[in-house]
Design a protein around this motif. Sequence first.
Motif, PDB file in Angstrom:
ATOM      1  N   ARG A  50       0.819  -1.209   0.000  1.00 23.74           N
ATOM      2  CA  ARG A  50       0.000   0.000   0.000  1.00 23.74           C
ATOM      3  C   ARG A  50       0.859   1.268   0.000  1.00 23.74           C
ATOM      4  O   ARG A  50       0.535   2.243  -0.678  1.00 23.74           O
ATOM      5  CB  ARG A  50      -0.925   0.005   1.228  1.00 23.74           C
ATOM      6  CG  ARG A  50      -2.090  -0.971   1.123  1.00 23.74           C
ATOM      7  CD  ARG A  50      -2.892  -1.004   2.422  1.00 23.74           C
ATOM      8  NE  ARG A  50      -3.422   0.333   2.765  1.00 23.74           N
ATOM      9  CZ  ARG A  50      -4.577   0.820   2.298  1.00 23.74           C
ATOM     10  NH1 ARG A  50      -5.309   0.099   1.461  1.00 23.74           N
ATOM     11  NH2 ARG A  50      -4.999   2.009   2.674  1.00 23.74           N
ATOM     12  N   GLU A  51       1.962   1.235   0.736  1.00 26.34           N
ATOM     13  CA  GLU A  51       2.732   2.462   0.914  1.00 26.34           C
ATOM     14  C   GLU A  51       3.818   2.656  -0.150  1.00 26.34           C
ATOM     15  O   GLU A  51       4.118   3.772  -0.550  1.00 26.34           O
ATOM     16  CB  GLU A  51       3.381   2.440   2.308  1.00 26.34           C
ATOM     17  CG  GLU A  51       3.827   3.815   2.809  1.00 26.34           C
ATOM     18  CD  GLU A  51       5.293   4.068   2.562  1.00 26.34           C
ATOM     19  OE1 GLU A  51       5.661   5.227   2.277  1.00 26.34           O
ATOM     20  OE2 GLU A  51       6.091   3.115   2.632  1.00 26.34           O
TER      21      GLU A  51
ATOM     22  N   THR B  78       7.714  10.109  -2.560  1.00 26.40           N
ATOM     23  CA  THR B  78       7.215   9.984  -1.183  1.00 26.40           C
ATOM     24  C   THR B  78       7.781  11.029  -0.229  1.00 26.40           C
ATOM     25  O   THR B  78       7.126  11.396   0.749  1.00 26.40           O
ATOM     26  CB  THR B  78       7.537   8.589  -0.621  1.00 26.40           C
ATOM     27  OG1 THR B  78       8.957   8.401  -0.593  1.00 26.40           O
ATOM     28  CG2 THR B  78       6.880   7.505  -1.460  1.00 26.40           C
TER      29      THR B  78
END
Length: 409
Positions: A142-143, A216
């Motif tokens: 997910r990340e 990110t």
Amino acid sequence: MTRFRSDFLAEAHARGFVHQCTDLEALDALLAAGPVSAYVGYDLTADSLHVGHMISIMLLRLWQRTGNRPVVLFGGGTSKIGDPSGRDESRRLMSEAEIAANKEGIRKPFARLLRFGDGPTDAIEADNADWLDELRYIPLLREVGVHFSVNRMLSMDSVRLRLERDQPLTFLEFNYMILQAYDFRELYRRFGVRLQMGGSDQWGNIVMGADLIRRTDRAECFGLTVPLLATASGAKMGKTAQGAVWLNADRLAPFGYWQFWRNTEDPDVGRFLRLFTELPESEIVRLEALRGAEINEAKIVLATEATALLHGREAAEAARKAASGAGEEGLPSVTIPELSNGLPAFQLVARAFGLASNAEARRQIRGGAVRLNDAPVTDEAQLIGPESLRDGAARLSLGKKQAVLVRAG
């Protein structure tokens, strides 16, 4: 010619270390502003690195010498998967005990070639098992996984070439580039690492890591690759007919390492002096200009300087003296006093070529790699004595490229 503000890029470029860089100009500006941290990763697939790894180690050494901090990353985590880059088949999965033992062996050359400590430019070690072993699969997908396009991953050489050759690529290996990218981000967050360096076969993995950090963490990080070296004849650097040229003395004695560099092909001398020694450019220009039999002087300097960096000056000088003198074809000469009374073939081969063990010498003889005065040696226990000497010396060959003159004294 490109002019760099930073000492690192100026010297790395001049010596032939730079193959690709994500943004040379921006990296140069970052380096000019002060010390920067960079890393190279080493998977733990054997208990010693080989001479093909020396180009990246020398780059880390140059990185430190020009006022920056090197980070040596051991792949305790990724070694449980195996890097698919440049391979047609999956690596054998290793146990954690094997990986731990390999790590202890691989650490040895770094202790001599880099300065470790707590200072701003002192080298540090890291092991990606520290964070990869703790990852939970769903949170990772997910990340991190959301930032990876399968289309782009399939276009990377490490994946594309395996598929084009109809060789299987396991899903385990397919994850490798995600985890290497995760390593880059983790090192950025933990130690402020802004640059990953590696061989050109790692370019895709390195770019993915820099891209993950940009997405990110909204930060600019860089990638730089060194060329994958081949000799002038096309052989892969670090491989010989006898196998890998190991860096650890318990796998290959300093004399054998010296001999490897002494046997460098003539067209490679200047290039290898720049990459694998720290001699000044003026001296390298003088040495690479030598021709004919005089090129052997340059090869002896290359062998001695390269060996001194890895094994120490004393061991390098001992190797040079052991091979001092030259006979037919400019071959190095090795004096083995026991030859006067006769010596079993396997012991003679081990001593003459600086092999790590008598067992390795026996293996080479059984494999048909050894010749004495151009005749095959087939009996590893064959007693070789003064009767084999011609004009005081015997020509002993190991494979196609290693040969010495052995003398009794």
